[in-house]
Structures are given as C-alpha cells and as structure tokens.
Scaffold this active site. Sequence first.
Site, PDB file in Angstrom:
ATOM      1  N   TRP A 324       9.005   0.059   0.363  1.00 33.67           N
ATOM      2  CA  TRP A 324       9.519  -0.040  -1.018  1.00 33.67           C
ATOM      3  C   TRP A 324      11.041  -0.089  -1.039  1.00 33.67           C
ATOM      4  CZ3 TRP A 324      10.341   4.855  -4.403  1.00 33.67           C
ATOM      5  CH2 TRP A 324      10.751   5.935  -3.614  1.00 33.67           C
ATOM      6  N   ASP A 325      11.657   0.211   0.100  1.00 29.59           N
ATOM      7  CA  ASP A 325      13.115   0.163   0.227  1.00 29.59           C
ATOM      8  C   ASP A 325      13.665  -1.154  -0.330  1.00 29.59           C
ATOM      9  OD1 ASP A 325      11.905   1.937   2.085  1.00 29.59           O
ATOM     10  OD2 ASP A 325      13.695   1.994   3.311  1.00 29.59           O
ATOM     11  N   GLU A 466       7.879  12.754   1.074  1.00 32.34           N
ATOM     12  CA  GLU A 466       6.770  12.620   2.042  1.00 32.34           C
ATOM     13  C   GLU A 466       6.376  13.931   2.720  1.00 32.34           C
ATOM     14  OE1 GLU A 466       8.393   9.443   4.465  1.00 32.34           O
ATOM     15  OE2 GLU A 466       7.156   7.980   3.404  1.00 32.34           O
ATOM     16  N   LYS A 580      11.770  16.256   0.834  1.00 29.85           N
ATOM     17  CA  LYS A 580      12.475  15.366   1.749  1.00 29.85           C
ATOM     18  C   LYS A 580      13.535  14.520   1.031  1.00 29.85           C
ATOM     19  CE  LYS A 580      11.519  11.673   5.070  1.00 29.85           C
ATOM     20  NZ  LYS A 580      10.507  10.765   5.599  1.00 29.85           N
ATOM     21  N   GLN A 581      13.165  14.011  -0.136  1.00 28.61           N
ATOM     22  CA  GLN A 581      14.037  13.031  -0.791  1.00 28.61           C
ATOM     23  C   GLN A 581      13.806  13.056  -2.297  1.00 28.61           C
ATOM     24  OE1 GLN A 581      11.287  10.354   1.462  1.00 28.61           O
ATOM     25  NE2 GLN A 581      12.120   8.820   0.050  1.00 28.61           N
TER      26      GLN A 581
HETATM   27  O1  IFM Z   1      10.511   4.108   2.564  1.00 32.10           O
HETATM   28  C1  IFM Z   1      11.054   5.184   3.239  1.00 32.10           C
HETATM   29  C2  IFM Z   1      10.372   6.437   2.760  1.00 32.10           C
HETATM   30  O2  IFM Z   1      10.601   6.643   1.396  1.00 32.10           O
HETATM   31  C3  IFM Z   1      10.869   7.619   3.540  1.00 32.10           C
HETATM   32  N1  IFM Z   1      10.618   7.423   4.934  1.00 32.10           N
HETATM   33  C4  IFM Z   1      11.279   6.243   5.468  1.00 32.10           C
HETATM   34  C5  IFM Z   1      10.862   5.005   4.722  1.00 32.10           C
HETATM   35  C6  IFM Z   1      11.623   3.782   5.252  1.00 32.10           C
HETATM   36  O3  IFM Z   1      12.984   3.873   4.930  1.00 32.10           O
END
Ligand code: IFM
Length: 727
Positions: A324-325, A466, A580-581
Amino acid sequence: MQHILTEDGFQPEAAVHFGNKFLVANGYLGVRGTLEEYTKEELAAINLAGLYDQVPDKWREPVNAPNPFFTFIRVAQQLVSVKTQVPVAHSQSLDLYTAIHQRRSEFAVKNNHITIEAKRTASAAEVHTLLLDYQVTVTEKTTLEIVTGIDGDIWDINGPHLQDYQMESGQILQLTAATQESGQQVSVGEKVFSETPHEEYFTVDQKHLLRHLSFKLDAGETVKISKLIKIYHCGEQQNPQRACRESLVTATAKDIQQAWEAHKKVWQARWALTDVEIAGDEAADFALRYSLYQLQIIAPHHCSGLSIPARGLSGQTYKGAVFWDTEMFMMPFFLHHDSELVRNLLQYRIDSLTEARKKAASYGYRGAFFAWESQEGGFDATSDYNVVDVFTKRPQRTYFKDKQIHISGDIVYALKQYFQYTGDDQLLLAGGLELALEAARFYLSYLYYKPEKDHYELIDVLGPDEYHERVYNNAYTSKIAQFTMTTALQLTEELRSRHPEVVTELLEKLTFSEDLAALKIMAPKIFVPKPAASTGLIEQFDGYFKLEDTLPKILKQRLLDPKEYWGGAYGVASDTQVIKQADVIMLQYLFSNEYTQEELTKNWQYYEPRTEHGSSLSACIYGLTACLIGKEEWAYDYFMKTAEVDLTGESKSFAGDLYIGGTHPAANGGAWMVAVLGFCGLKITKNGIQSQPRLPQKWRQVSFKICYQGQTYQINCSHEGSQMTII
Ligand code: IFM
C-alpha cells in the site's frame, strides 16, 4: 540549490548503506551505489523491475542481473583496489539533478600515485542503456591493465535465480541467462571504447566474462574507457538476447556521448517541474530534494502496468513487492506532477484484479482482496511465515497476507484521489470502476452482522499497526471499508450519468445489482470506532485500551536480542499499547474533516508516545497530522526523520532474522506530503487550488510547482501566505 550528495573518506563498513544511498535507477532497473570493483560480497546488484523468480522452497523475489559495471585495475601487474588497500583519498558522490554517480579513489603504490575516477548512470532516456566512463591517471611511467566486463556471480537473497549462462566475447561481451522458475531470459551486453592505444584479450570462467585492456602509460598520463551497456529481459522483450546484441552492434563512441546528453535532458525536464526549494533551512531543502530524487528514479515512466516496490529498486528485500506504500504514500507526489504515471500505477492494480478475485475466493470471500505483497499480475508473495524467530530460527506464523484487508480499500482511496484530481473517466471505464465494485464486494462478504447492535463489524483483521494481529474492529480498517463501499456507489452513479450503457453493461457482467442494493444498506451500518465522548480518543481496536500501557523505550529494555520481532504471537509489543506505526492517526489524517481539532489533538497526543515508528511509513503521518492541528514545531522532527531516512540509513533493518533494509520510497513520498500538503497546506477543493502555509519558524519560503488539469502552477509559500501563478 544543493544537489550533490558527497561522502568523503573511505568507509568500508558503510558499503551496504551506501549501496542504497547512492542508488541510480530508471524505473526499469536499479544499480546499487557500490564501487566498480565490488562484488556480491559488498551487495553489488542490478535489480530488475517486474521480473520475478522463485527457487523451490525459497521466497519469490525480483531478479538481479549480472553486473556489467564490474571493473578493476592492475598497475605494474599489481591489483589496485579498495578491496586490497586503503586509498589515500576517496570520495563518492551523486548528482541528484542528473542521476549520475561518481567515485574518485587515490592510491599510493610505491612512488606512483594512482587515481581512479568513474562516473555512471542508468539512462532515463532509453531504459535499457547504462553508461560508464572510467579513467585512471598515474604519476609514474608504468603498465596499466583495466579489467572490465560482466560479473555473473550475482548477489541474491533467495537465489540463485539465473542459470544456463551463455557467454559470448569479442567486440561485444554478452551474457545471457534464464530464470529458474519460468526460463525467462535476461541478457546483458557491453561494448568498450578508448582513444588510447591498447592491447586486448578476454577471459571467461563459469560466471565472469572479462575484457583485459593493457596500456603503456607515461608519467602523468590519463587513460579513459567509455562503456556502453545494454540490458534486456523477457518481462518486456520476446528475444532479449537478440535485442541486446542488435542494440550494440553498430554503436559507436559518439552514440555514448549522445546517450549521456539525452539522459541529462530528461532529468532537466523532470526537475524543472518537480523541484521544491526550502529557503532558510539547507538541511531540509537537501533532504527533500534527495527524497524526490529517490522517488523519481524508481518510477516506471517507460511503461504501463508496472508499479513501485516498497524498497524501490534497491534490492530484493520485501520480495520486491508492491505494498500500500505506493498508493498511500508515493502517489500524492506523482499525482501533482505526472498524472499519467499515476494512471499507469493504478493500471497495475486493475491488471491484478484476476489475482485479487482468486485471493478473495481462496479465503471464502467474494470480490477482490488484493495482494499484501504484490508481484507481477498481482500475485501475492506474502509468506504465511513472514518473520523468523531470532531465538529458535523457526519461521513465525504471521497474518499479513490473510488479515491485512485494508489493502483493497487503500487502492480504492488512491483511485478516487486520481479521479478527483484529474476528472478522467477513462481509467474508471477501463477497469477502475470494476476494481472499486469488486473491492466493495469483498468487504460486503467480510462484514459480520451483530443483531443486538444492528450494525456490521469487521472482525479478525490486521490494521496498519502490524504488531497487533487478528483484532476486532480496527478503526482504520472499518473506515476504509466503509469508504470503499460508499465510493463504489458514488463512482457508479457519477459514471452512470455520463456513460449509462457502459455502467449497465458492467453491472450486468458482474451480476452486481443485489450487491449494489446491499452496499446502500450496509455501508452506513458499519461500526467505525468513534472518539469517546469522555476522552475524545478513538480506540484502535476492541480491547486496545485494556492492554498494558507502556512505552517503546520500556519495551526496548525487555528485548533479549536487538533483532527480536516486536509483534506476532510472542512479541514484546503484542500485549501492550505500543504500536508499530500510525494507525488511528493514519485514519485521522485521511479523514481529517470528520474530526474536530480537539479530537485530532487528543489522539495525536495519546498515540504518539506509544508509537515505536518501527515502520518508515509512520513519521510522515504524525508530521502531517501535527500540521493539521497547528503544531508545526512537532511536525518538523517528523519531517526531517522521514526526509532523511535514506541519507542517515537510520531505520529498522531487521524484522526478526529477516533483512528488510534498502531505500524507503514511501518515506520519501511522505517527505513531500509533509512539506507541501502539511506545511504549505496545499489542497485541491471544489473551488480550485488552495494553499494555507504554516511553515516551521526557520523556513522563509517554500517554492514548488504542481500540474493540475492541464496547467502548471508556481506556488510560493511564506509566513505571510501564498502566491500562485500559472506558468
Ligand atoms: O507497507 C509496510 C507496512 O505498513 C509496514 N511494514 C513494511 C511494509 C512495507 O513498507
């Protein structure tokens, strides 16, 4: 404007980092920023876009080509190389404006002072063409041998991918090999020119095809060779071997000169449109330009139906897969400068519909469930065991592939952005609407009705964070699913008003009439966690607030191994509120107009300390949201973190035992988003382009261009406001 990246002094320990940092690429392939004498030991590699291979029982990943830049020298029969002696002076540089990599190394061999200078690029004008100029200067009369050719001993993570090597030497050196899985050919050829008289012979072993050029040099003399390289592969050529040879047969030294010029011209035109200047902050100005460089070298300008992998073209990490990046983090920059490219990127997803339908069906759902790690044609390369436990060395079951269902909605989000920005019906007619309908249908089939609450839930999912797998009612996922369903309805109606027959035909083809009715009923009844009345906080998923409330720095102290994976079944973060994010903050950024300033601020303040930023996707979203709540000074650190990620190399390189290093194009795209959409407050509304700057204190002015609906706009933002002119 600063546009040269330089590293002075020989730093062998940084070879892997510099391989990413000094990358040159042209969308078709990426050349890692290693030195000419480097081999697979230093991770020298030419990464091919869109050509994948699988060795039995290993992960499927993109193919690296044999390395035609491979070159080293012998002076008076002695090897002179950074691999055997420390240079007395050394520098490596990259001109962002021309995508030309240069190195200069000086060696002292007895009384002889030897200087190697090399410059190379991957042509932006003709993507099969690579160029190398290599020159050596000596201070004493001596003999010099330049050994240059094709190194077929390739660095692979899950290889070897190429076999059946065919070598041809002569005026053209050519190495052709085939992939293991499907016998796709890769052919690399080269031709060398030098004006200095020399003798030449060739050596061939199992994996090397080398040209030895011998020169007799006087004191102070310089010898230069120019190399024209061609790479073709089966991904887009029926007969790569023939195409490669034909492209070299009649080539002359003059062609090389012209190729350099054509390449520079393309880059000049690109930067004329895309450069951003930040006055008052050199570090920020350079870091942003570097980010834009990284984005532009990996964009597939040359063809349709190819997308951009999460680690760009810097290597085989993350299986060279598209995440999705691309849609959520890279597309905004491209959309504002080159909507045709975005159209091509979305076409890749449209072309992936068949695989996405198969994936949905394989889990018992309907519609289109797109690949989490998408390779050619949308093939999902995600392993069920995507992380290796550092202690037991056992692969750990992860649920990225099965449960990260937000991917289908992310793609629809990007599709809608494209449509709103360009007003272009064509992409919708050519599969875009079908994609949106099938993504919506997927969510329809995933929803779970709770009669006692008379609403629908998305249970057992994995959101952007994640570290917490298999959760119920992840706010981001539920919202993007709802958005997908309403967008599918809106796009259908909008397109129906202009192209009624096409839409009717499509709905019939998809037997969609019942689902269309279901979308109308179910979309408004999806449970999307809202800010709580008492706290203003959105709970990331059911039960999140009941988890141990701790901080990333505390979890770091609990690690027994620095490479330990934080998520999954036993991760240190899994039972805590450490994420994580950006997750809730990602949701609030995308749908910011649905929240009050107070709600945005409260959630930012709550989630920010609990976020590890273990993904390079995180910092930019916190930066963007900080801008939305008028906290530019908070946003600034996140901007620098995201813009400098590939300059500093400071990012997570391991998930468990798995190497995840490389470049970070999503963060690069995020840098543009924070600078232009965040600090400059650029917005496209129904009333046209608006920009309400809120610049960090030390930024005096930000100047940039965007292309919108056939016009190019110059926009200058300062603390006083913004000025816009059509150019
Ligand atoms: O798409 C990301 C994900 O959100 C977090 N892990 C790495 C992936 C690739 O950058």
